[in-house]
Write an enzyme that holds these catalytic residues in place. Structure first.
Site, short mmCIF file in Angstrom:
data_model
loop_
_atom_site.label_atom_id
_atom_site.label_comp_id
_atom_site.label_asym_id
_atom_site.label_seq_id
_atom_site.Cartn_x
_atom_site.Cartn_y
_atom_site.Cartn_z
N ASP A 95 -9.99 3.33 -5.01
CA ASP A 95 -8.94 4.14 -4.42
C ASP A 95 -9.16 5.59 -4.82
O ASP A 95 -9.19 5.93 -6.00
CB ASP A 95 -7.57 3.66 -4.90
CG ASP A 95 -6.42 4.17 -4.05
OD1 ASP A 95 -6.55 5.27 -3.48
OD2 ASP A 95 -5.41 3.47 -3.95
N CYS A 133 0.86 -1.19 0.00
CA CYS A 133 0.00 0.00 0.00
C CYS A 133 0.89 1.23 0.00
O CYS A 133 1.47 1.59 1.03
CB CYS A 133 -0.93 0.00 1.21
SG CYS A 133 -1.97 1.47 1.30
N GLY A 134 0.97 1.89 -1.15
CA GLY A 134 1.81 3.08 -1.24
C GLY A 134 1.22 4.27 -0.52
O GLY A 134 1.95 5.00 0.18
N HIS A 135 -0.08 4.49 -0.65
CA HIS A 135 -0.66 5.65 0.04
C HIS A 135 -0.55 5.46 1.56
O HIS A 135 -0.35 6.42 2.31
CB HIS A 135 -2.11 5.88 -0.40
CG HIS A 135 -3.15 5.19 0.43
ND1 HIS A 135 -3.59 3.90 0.19
CD2 HIS A 135 -3.85 5.61 1.53
CE1 HIS A 135 -4.50 3.57 1.09
NE2 HIS A 135 -4.69 4.59 1.90
N GLY A 185 -0.56 4.35 -4.68
CA GLY A 185 0.90 4.32 -4.65
C GLY A 185 1.50 3.07 -5.25
O GLY A 185 2.38 3.14 -6.13
#
Length: 318
Positions: A241, A87-89, A246
């Protein structure tokens, strides 16, 4: 009592559980992801993700021990349908959280690295501060790579790539749609069809670890100009999303790199928020994307479940 600190990155929620959950067993973060599905832990995920305390597009994490002392945190990412591998965010939000909550000694006028072990590997949130205030975070991803190109699925052709999770990406126009809120119901429906059609497809197998296999999300994008795209990622079972995603941006950069792209991608979301991404390095395992954004704290919460509450850990309507 379950305590959380909540953030958003580009409009996408991220709920960090800070207390009230026992230690999830396992010898690694990836092992702990499997064990988090045990009822005593998963009921907390459902409580915080489902209505009335959450919603069908809620996102968050459990903090767990890292795989080694070289990292500050270990993290298990969750959503309404279970646990994701990347999970980038959320990693951007964790960087802000670590600095603002004093979990790491931060340079008030410089860069501070927050190293995080996630199920797909080790990532870094590089936090930029000025005057003691967080200004931005650059998320350094796991090695990212293309799995297959032009794979037929539900009447469309998709590119399959890995950025900590596996994504199928395609122009929204190829489905007769655009990345706009008005087309969102049709985008969700198309994503579900594509994901279902790719279930068990050989091209969706991770080359090294079957626990990372399978399409996690479908990315629809519009070309807005040179080095600029608008996208929406539909992940899990129809979740949307709000950020430009991300880990999805990392997966898109792997595809763009294969096509010869060498610049900085400006990646917009369906709500207009922006992440910027570039390829920082090239390794035998794949390219190393770096994605810059910012997260903002939205609140601190104490959640509880009345034993007499007939709704229990909640519900979702979608």
């Amino acid at each position: 009592m379950i305590s959380t600190v909540d953030y958003h990155t580009g409009g996408e929620p991220f709920r960090i559980v800070t207390g009230g959950v026992g230690e999830i067993p396992g010898v690694s973060v990836l092992d702990r992801r499997t064990n988090a599905s045990r009822p005593e832990f998963d009921r907390v995920r459902r409580l915080l993700c489902h209505e009335p305390r959450g919603h069908a597009d809620m996102y968050g994490c459990f903090l767990v021990p890292p795989d080694s002392p070289d990292a500050l945190l270990g993290v298990l990412f969750w959503h309404k349908d279970g646990y994701s591998t990347a999970c980038g965010h959320g990693t951007i939000a964790l960087g802000v959280h670590a600095v603002q909550e004093g979990l790491v000694e931060a340079d008030p006028d410089g860069l501070t690295d927050v190293v995080v072990d996630v199920p797909s590997g080790r990532v870094t949130a590089r936090v930029r501060c000025s005057g003691g205030r967080v200004e931005s975070v650059t998320f350094r991803s796991v090695p990212s790579f293309v799995l297959a190109r032009s794979v037929k699925a539900a009447g469309a052709e998709v590119d399959l790539s890995y950025g900590g999770a596996i994504y199928a990406s395609l122009p929204a126009s190829s489905a007769g749609l655009s990345v706009t809120p008005s087309d969102l119901p049709e985008l969700i429906a198309a994503a579900r069809r594509i994901k279902a059609d790719l279930a068990g497809h050989p091209a969706t197998e991770h080359p090294h670890d079957p626990r990372l296999s399978g399409v996690y999300g479908v990315i629809f994008y519009d070309e807005l100009g040179p080095a600029r795209q608008r996208n929406v990622t539909v992940f899990a079972d129809g979740e949307v999303d709000r950020s430009p995603c991300g880990s999805g941006t990392a997966a898109r950069l792997a595809v763009l790199h294969e096509d010869g792209f060498t610049g900085t991608l400006t990646h917009e979301s369906i709500v207009g928020s922006v992440l910027s991404g570039r390829i920082a390095d090239i390794t035998p395992e794949g390219v190393i994307p770096e994605i810059e954004g910012m997260a903002y704290r939205t609140g601190r919460h104490l959640f509880e479940l009345d034993p007499a509450d007939p709704i229990g850990t909640g519900f979702t309507l979608r």
